[in-house]
Design an enzyme around this catalytic site. Sequence first.
Site, mmCIF file in Angstrom:
data_model
loop_
_atom_site.group_PDB
_atom_site.id
_atom_site.type_symbol
_atom_site.label_atom_id
_atom_site.label_comp_id
_atom_site.label_asym_id
_atom_site.label_seq_id
_atom_site.Cartn_x
_atom_site.Cartn_y
_atom_site.Cartn_z
ATOM 1 C CB ALA A 56 31.660 14.459 -110.903
ATOM 2 C CD GLU A 63 33.112 14.506 -98.792
ATOM 3 O OE1 GLU A 63 34.144 13.873 -98.285
ATOM 4 O OE2 GLU A 63 32.804 13.636 -99.676
ATOM 5 N NE ARG A 65 22.439 10.758 -106.625
ATOM 6 C CZ ARG A 65 23.246 11.344 -107.132
ATOM 7 N NH1 ARG A 65 23.738 12.698 -106.920
ATOM 8 N NH2 ARG A 65 22.888 11.774 -108.526
ATOM 9 C CG ASN A 68 29.223 19.815 -103.707
ATOM 10 O OD1 ASN A 68 29.811 18.828 -103.973
ATOM 11 N ND2 ASN A 68 27.950 20.122 -103.593
HETATM 12 C C1 DQA Z 1 27.129 16.197 -105.376
HETATM 13 C C2 DQA Z 1 27.201 14.192 -105.602
HETATM 14 C C3 DQA Z 1 27.618 14.576 -106.274
HETATM 15 O O1 DQA Z 1 28.251 12.162 -106.131
HETATM 16 C C4 DQA Z 1 27.222 14.546 -107.863
HETATM 17 O O2 DQA Z 1 28.267 14.122 -108.510
HETATM 18 C C5 DQA Z 1 27.721 16.456 -107.999
HETATM 19 C C6 DQA Z 1 26.487 16.576 -106.342
HETATM 20 C C7 DQA Z 1 25.877 16.373 -104.437
HETATM 21 O O3 DQA Z 1 26.150 17.372 -104.127
HETATM 22 O O4 DQA Z 1 25.192 15.793 -104.018
HETATM 23 O O5 DQA Z 1 27.424 16.728 -108.772
HETATM 24 O O6 DQA Z 1 28.632 16.404 -104.763
#
Ligand code: DQA
Length: 158
Positions: free
Chosen positions: A89, A110, A119, A86
């Site tokens: 950003a 991912e 979003r 994960n």
């Molecule tokens: C994220 C989604 C990303 O856009 C965000 O910047 C995160 C968390 C998620 O797990 O939903 O930090 O990776």
Amino acid sequence: MTEPGTADHDAPRPLVLLLHGPNLNLLGTREPEVYGTATLDDHVASATAAADRHGLDVEAHQTNHEGELVELIHGARGRCAAIVINPGAFTHYAWSIHDALAAFDGVVVEVHLSNPNAREPWRHTSVIAPVATGTIAGFGGLGYALAMQAVAARLTAR
Ligand code: DQA
């Protein structure tokens, strides 16, 4: 010797590198309406339990630094069977992580807790997706268990 179709209980279990990028150390208190109330430790514990059910071992790291993630990915080469990441950003702009994953010869999943495509527009681009085996997004913490199931299926199919 192992008979065909039987598990080799002495064989080392495949290792999955579970990586979390920036701000994910704040899970539990960070925007709980978006990311839920489970902490990073909770997610790592449930991912590790799911991996164990599939005969996989897990090594987990979180960092807020892009270069550190790159080095962790380099360290997986020749050592780990899969990376579940994960990238936070970094997903949306970190080409250095794209390139590091492209140089990793294993399964890459991912994972996102939220569904970035539902979003803000800047979250709709993933520079990680083109080098991932697949992406799981929008299912909260369940995504990590699904990722481990996907890794196990891919490794068995190899
Ligand atoms: C994220 C989604 C990303 O856009 C965000 O910047 C995160 C968390 C998620 O797990 O939903 O930090 O990776």
